[in-house]
Design an enzyme around this catalytic site. Sequence first.
Site, PDB file in Angstrom:
ATOM      1  N   LYS A  80      -0.843  48.545  18.785  1.00 38.10           N
ATOM      2  CA  LYS A  80      -2.446  48.165  18.816  1.00 38.10           C
ATOM      3  C   LYS A  80      -3.093  48.818  18.582  1.00 38.10           C
ATOM      4  CE  LYS A  80      -4.199  44.295  21.132  1.00 38.10           C
ATOM      5  NZ  LYS A  80      -3.370  42.942  22.291  1.00 38.10           N
ATOM      6  N   SER A 154      -3.293  38.415  21.529  1.00 38.14           N
ATOM      7  CA  SER A 154      -4.453  38.804  20.620  1.00 38.14           C
ATOM      8  C   SER A 154      -3.609  40.152  19.627  1.00 38.14           C
ATOM      9  CB  SER A 154      -5.514  39.409  21.263  1.00 38.14           C
ATOM     10  OG  SER A 154      -4.906  40.872  21.956  1.00 38.14           O
ATOM     11  N   SER A 178      -1.808  38.071  25.808  1.00 40.39           N
ATOM     12  CA  SER A 178      -1.051  38.697  24.545  1.00 40.39           C
ATOM     13  C   SER A 178      -0.499  39.432  23.631  1.00 40.39           C
ATOM     14  CB  SER A 178      -2.904  40.097  24.262  1.00 40.39           C
ATOM     15  OG  SER A 178      -3.637  39.176  24.250  1.00 40.39           O
TER      16      SER A 178
END
Length: 624
Positions: A80, A154, A178
């Site tokens: 990420k 997210s 998330s």
Amino acid sequence: MTNPPAPPAIPTLPAIAAYLAAGGSPVALAEAALDRIAAWDDPALFIAPLPREAVLARARQLAAEGPRGRPLYGVPFVVKDNIDLAGLPTTAACPEYAYTPAEDAPAVARLLAAGAIPLGKANLDQFATGLNGTRSPYGTPRNALDPALIPGGSSSGSATAVGAGIAAFSLGTDTAGSGRVPAMLNNIVGLKPSLGLVPTRGVVPACRSLDCVSVFALTVADAAAVLAVIAGPDPADRYARPAPAGWSPLPGARPPVTRLAIPETDQLAFDTPADAALFAAALARAEALGARIARVDLAPFLALARRLYEGAWVAERTAALRGFLETRPDAVHPVTRGILEAGFRGRTVDAFDDFHAAAEARRLARDLFAAHDLLLVPTAPGAPTLADLAAEPIAANSRLGTYTNFVNIADLSGLAIPAGFRPDGRPFGVTLLAPAFAEARLGALGAALHAALDAAAPAGTPPPGLGAMAGAVPAPPAPPPLRADETALFCIGAHMAGLPLNPQVTALGGRFLAEARTAPCYRLYDLGARPGLLRVAPRDRPGDDAVAGRRQAGAAIAGELWALPTAAIGALLAQVPAPLGFGRVALAEGEALGFLCEAAGIEGAPDITATGGWRAYLTEKEPA
């Protein structure tokens, strides 16, 4: 010379290991992952893909070195883009914020040392603020299952990369869900570790005190294997904390009984009746696996969840980005900016209300998990479409966090697993929650629940698959054997699974090994809240009154073997009252440390040997 095998179509860790063992190469694995990226053709998936030649150079280096015992040798993964990967920019989905780190975040460094191959930095909701995956100037990654659905956030790109079969696993982050909501929306597993278990140094902070590095994978076992690599203390991380002695994330054997809490009926919110039906089906599968369901009041936790975007934790997000937000406000996504600017308006005096509410939630969580082994909740009330989110950008996002927002504040660990599909094809998922450092407990039931989806599929319909890929969910892996730092403990009473004193075992890191029986040389007595196990002693002198009650024939008594960190044996013994204690117990096969009773302690106690064991005795005592 035989032709080398083809890389696995579904890149689970066992499939990759089998491929390499059969003569496959890390280079071919890397090429296959790069080909899948090209075929997937989603420009919003990566913010900073690693150049093809760099990926292949890493794979060639690994191939030249050989496995060297590295547990993730040759395995492609994605990071990420709020986690540092040296040499690639970290943007947190804000181009003006970007910087290029000189070193890897500890979690990434540990994966590289374990032989994994990075593919690049994946898209996310800007500054990891959001649960929907659409708040990025780099676009919205395509949901792996259905382009009409949001990808979840997210950690949007991290989840879709795994769901699409591009990477075997990925790193996300989880502050408010998330690492769990995107897992549900892409039909994969999301493991949210305990706070501080994985260092968050080298991670752009959202709420530093609540942030976790999370793992997305196709199976529970794969997620646990990755966590085993990245977990561990970091002296330079102020929020890192060591795991208890003997901690391991690897799922153990599933106990015969699990005390499973679920929310009260009026605290369950679903987008459609089909979502509610899928949650009910997950409960039925849990019961078939030995879960005993009890409803609990989650109102304090749900109320705490609403504080996450209203008070102290909004201010914490704002504090992390204060300088950038004050000098470059126009560089921030409008929705994200609105959330962060609210942090400037908070009052310090109000923050203490949030801190006290969090402390109360943690106290209530301790009480909850003293009476229940796990808590099962919907991962989210349902799976919104992009159109749903566009119509209600704030409300729809908040609804996604109904069952996720309180988890980190309450210091819990969590495991999101797929739970099937609605008739319209939208996915649904459930999340198991447990106290901090109970990842193995989550995995034991979670892996079995995930695998049970295949058996529950209607006749003539395909199994739910892994991510967007067809194929069966694998059976739970064999539990790890007794480790050198563990002692096998034979439990015969209230310390067995599902009984009142079992939390004394699990709180000390105990894990279930197997059901077992003693050798046929014991008697069992009812001492009230617990039993007493006494060995028949053939060597007793006929005139010895103290052992007169032990001249009856012995019997085999049912119990359970638990693995307990050897360092915790004394702590458990300190909780055991006289006339009970620990001693060597002869089993049908071998022997183990176990609960025994002093001979004097059985005076006047009912002999319940004929029932065969404490659990059977309790069943007999239950009113008809």
